[in-house]
Design a protein around this motif. Structure first.
Motif, short mmCIF file in Angstrom:
data_model
loop_
_atom_site.label_atom_id
_atom_site.label_comp_id
_atom_site.label_asym_id
_atom_site.label_seq_id
_atom_site.Cartn_x
_atom_site.Cartn_y
_atom_site.Cartn_z
N THR A 144 0.83 -1.20 0.00
CA THR A 144 0.00 0.00 0.00
C THR A 144 0.86 1.25 0.00
N ASN A 145 0.29 2.32 -0.54
CA ASN A 145 0.89 3.65 -0.39
C ASN A 145 0.29 4.39 0.79
N CYS A 167 4.82 -0.95 2.91
CA CYS A 167 4.73 0.39 2.34
C CYS A 167 6.06 0.78 1.70
N PRO A 168 6.04 1.50 0.58
CA PRO A 168 7.28 2.08 0.06
C PRO A 168 7.90 3.00 1.09
N THR A 171 6.42 6.51 1.91
CA THR A 171 5.05 6.67 2.39
C THR A 171 5.03 7.67 3.54
N ARG A 188 8.31 -0.75 6.23
CA ARG A 188 8.75 0.11 5.13
C ARG A 188 9.70 -0.69 4.25
N LEU A 192 9.70 0.59 -4.40
CA LEU A 192 8.43 1.13 -4.85
C LEU A 192 7.29 0.20 -4.49
N ILE A 193 6.07 0.60 -4.83
CA ILE A 193 4.90 -0.21 -4.50
C ILE A 193 4.98 -1.60 -5.15
N CYS A 196 6.93 -3.83 -2.98
CA CYS A 196 6.12 -4.27 -1.85
C CYS A 196 5.21 -5.44 -2.27
N SER A 309 -1.59 11.03 1.96
CA SER A 309 -1.55 10.67 0.54
C SER A 309 -2.91 10.81 -0.08
#
Length: 309
Positions: A144-145, A167-168, A171, A188, A192-193, A196, A309
């Motif tokens: 997730t972001n 999460c990236p 985030t 974390r 990038l997403i 993840c 976000s």
């Protein structure tokens, strides 16, 4: 009428099977699924003729105004499996000044910030978690972001299901903290997403968690389609000329396309639904390409970034 009537009363259910979105192959309902045998997203299919016989606009109008008023068009069969934090119908707000400035006849905004976790992501996750509970899932995971992870964490905790969120690294801190405070184990990832997402897929066999990533399970679409159900009902069972929607992973867009066709099939809206759906065009998404340089780390403590976000 009790306020929790939609959550407590048993109602007829009409799910018949799940269908591969690419090949049309049928998969059994009431069984835990991720992707189809062809590796594509699955769509939930209903006996719409049966739903048409028992569901009417007048019946809906008498029910409490929450997401679960549409039970006949949702996959959760038993009231005891519904996991709810109070998903009220979100308001449609007229933007008169903006419409005048842009020379538009009418501009309406659907305020999804009224949902329990503050974003439209709650729609998909409340149904996904309810179905996970119904099918015996004990651990769910997703990349997730921010907002989707918070929704999964909140509903999974409510259901007594363990959740793990990736999460990236960039985030915002407020989102990471929200996910943790909602009860999830959150990491974390230095990437990038997509990185993840790879971790979620890779960990499925080892940990036994259920992959709840975007379009990798069938029920987030079913939750997101309630936005289209509410919108049609709020506009007196008609559709707007244009819908502007933040596409994201695409579940909401697909969900609205799907439910407009379902509403046409049960006679709630006219053939305009088919014309509206035909206007949807394939869009290209530009994704940053990157490489995960170091392993994930457990998120904890205060960091330098904050924001929503």
């Amino acid at each position: 009428m009790r306020d929790d009537e939609n959550l407590t009363q048993e109602r007829p259910t009409f799910v018949t099977h799940l269908e591969c979105s690419a090949t049309g192959e049928c998969h059994p309902a009431d069984v835990l699924h991720n992707l189809s045998r062809a590796g594509k997203p699955l769509l939930v299919r209903y006996d719409l003729a049966g739903a048409r016989r028992v569901l009417s606009k007048e019946t809906l109008a008498r029910r409490p105004r929450d997401l679960w008023r549409y039970r006949e068009l949702l996959p959760v069969r038993r009231a005891q499996d519904i996991v709810s934090l109070g998903e009220e119908v979100t308001p449609v707000v007229a933007m008169e000044k903006l419409a005048k400035a842009l020379g538009a006849a009418e501009i309406l905004v659907k305020d999804e910030g009224r949902l329990p976790t503050g974003s439209f992501k709650a729609r998909g996750l409340v149904v996904a978690v309810s179905m996970a509970k119904a099918l015996g899932v004990t651990h769910m995971a997703m990349p997730t972001n921010g907002n989707a992870g918070a929704a999964l964490a909140a509903y999974a905790t409510r259901a007594g299901i363990k959740s793990t969120i990736f999460c990236p690294d960039d985030t915002p801190e407020v989102n990471v903290n929200e996910i943790a405070l909602q009860g999830a184990t959150v990491y974390r990832v230095n990437g990038l997403i997509d990185d993840c997402g790879k971790l979620v897929v890779a960990g499925t066999a080892e940990t036994g968690w259920f992959d709840t990533s975007t379009l990798r399970e069938p029920y987030r679409i079913e939750g997101k389609k309630t936005m289209g159900l509410e919108l049609a009902e709020q506009l007196d069972w008609s559709l707007p000329d244009v819908i502007l929607y933040p596409t994201g992973g695409g579940t909401g867009l697909i969900g609205m396309w799907k439910v407009f066709a379902e509403l046409e099939a049960i006679g709630f809206i006219g053939a305009v639904a088919r014309q509206w759906c035909a206007r949807l065009k394939r869009a290209r998404t530009v994704r940053r390409v990157g490489r995960m340089r170091t392993p994930l780390r457990r998120a904890s403590g205060s960091r330098r970034r904050s924001g929503i976000s």
